[in-house]
Design a protein around this motif. Sequence first.
Motif, short mmCIF file in Angstrom:
data_model
loop_
_atom_site.label_atom_id
_atom_site.label_comp_id
_atom_site.label_asym_id
_atom_site.label_seq_id
_atom_site.Cartn_x
_atom_site.Cartn_y
_atom_site.Cartn_z
N SER A 16 1.40 -0.68 0.00
CA SER A 16 -0.22 -0.14 0.35
C SER A 16 1.19 1.49 0.27
O SER A 16 0.89 2.03 -0.72
CB SER A 16 -1.02 -0.04 1.35
OG SER A 16 -2.11 -0.90 1.15
N ARG A 38 -7.90 2.14 -5.27
CA ARG A 38 -7.81 3.33 -4.92
C ARG A 38 -8.86 3.27 -3.54
O ARG A 38 -8.65 3.45 -2.63
CB ARG A 38 -7.75 4.79 -5.47
CG ARG A 38 -8.11 6.22 -4.86
CD ARG A 38 -8.40 7.33 -4.99
NE ARG A 38 -8.59 8.68 -3.81
CZ ARG A 38 -7.41 9.01 -3.81
NH1 ARG A 38 -6.56 9.42 -4.52
NH2 ARG A 38 -7.70 10.05 -3.19
N ILE A 39 -9.68 2.49 -3.86
CA ILE A 39 -11.31 2.69 -2.46
C ILE A 39 -10.23 1.79 -1.66
O ILE A 39 -11.10 1.53 -0.89
CB ILE A 39 -12.69 2.90 -3.28
CG1 ILE A 39 -14.01 2.24 -2.36
CG2 ILE A 39 -12.88 0.71 -3.76
CD1 ILE A 39 -13.70 3.45 -1.81
N ASP A 40 -9.83 1.00 -1.89
CA ASP A 40 -10.00 -0.39 -1.09
C ASP A 40 -8.10 0.06 -0.55
O ASP A 40 -7.75 -0.07 0.62
CB ASP A 40 -9.22 -1.77 -2.59
CG ASP A 40 -10.43 -2.11 -3.09
OD1 ASP A 40 -11.15 -2.50 -2.42
OD2 ASP A 40 -9.58 -2.42 -4.42
N GLU A 84 -8.02 3.15 0.47
CA GLU A 84 -8.72 3.91 1.15
C GLU A 84 -9.17 3.46 2.75
O GLU A 84 -9.00 3.60 3.67
CB GLU A 84 -9.54 5.02 1.16
CG GLU A 84 -8.79 5.89 -0.15
CD GLU A 84 -10.17 7.36 -0.62
OE1 GLU A 84 -11.09 6.63 -0.27
OE2 GLU A 84 -9.94 7.97 -1.30
N ASN A 85 -9.74 2.35 2.04
CA ASN A 85 -10.79 1.67 3.60
C ASN A 85 -9.85 1.15 4.33
O ASN A 85 -9.72 0.38 5.09
CB ASN A 85 -11.30 0.47 2.86
CG ASN A 85 -13.16 0.92 2.22
OD1 ASN A 85 -13.28 2.11 2.12
ND2 ASN A 85 -13.06 0.05 1.13
N SER A 86 -8.57 0.78 3.82
CA SER A 86 -7.53 -0.16 4.01
C SER A 86 -6.24 0.45 5.12
O SER A 86 -6.78 0.31 6.13
CB SER A 86 -6.56 -0.57 3.12
OG SER A 86 -5.49 -1.58 3.97
N LYS A 121 -7.79 3.26 6.16
CA LYS A 121 -9.14 4.18 7.38
C LYS A 121 -8.74 6.02 7.47
O LYS A 121 -8.93 6.27 7.80
CB LYS A 121 -9.09 3.63 8.43
CG LYS A 121 -9.30 2.22 8.62
CD LYS A 121 -9.19 2.03 9.84
CE LYS A 121 -9.87 0.39 10.52
NZ LYS A 121 -8.58 -0.36 10.81
N HIS A 132 -10.78 8.29 5.46
CA HIS A 132 -11.85 9.09 4.36
C HIS A 132 -11.72 10.44 3.57
O HIS A 132 -11.17 10.85 4.43
CB HIS A 132 -12.51 9.94 5.87
CG HIS A 132 -13.89 8.20 6.56
ND1 HIS A 132 -14.02 7.21 6.30
CD2 HIS A 132 -12.48 8.13 7.56
CE1 HIS A 132 -13.78 6.34 7.12
NE2 HIS A 132 -12.97 6.40 8.15
#
Length: 75
Positions: free
Chosen positions: A8, A42-44, A46-48, A50, A52
Amino acid sequence: KKKSKRHSELTDFKEYLDFNGYKHSADVLSVESGQPTKRVERIDLENSLKIHTGPNAKQVPLLYSIVTSFRTKHE
């Protein structure tokens, strides 16, 4: 998990290099670090991580959003 975090971080840095016009450096980073050719969404990331982000965040590298998020939390 440690390998996933490293992946990441490298992906974030590669996105930063691409955004700032350092395409060759980004390509070399990918090859020398053994990055997979398939890009993580990218969304993965961001979630990984945390993180927002707002609606305009996709206009800049995720690394910028990470720094902004960190600064906001520590003000």
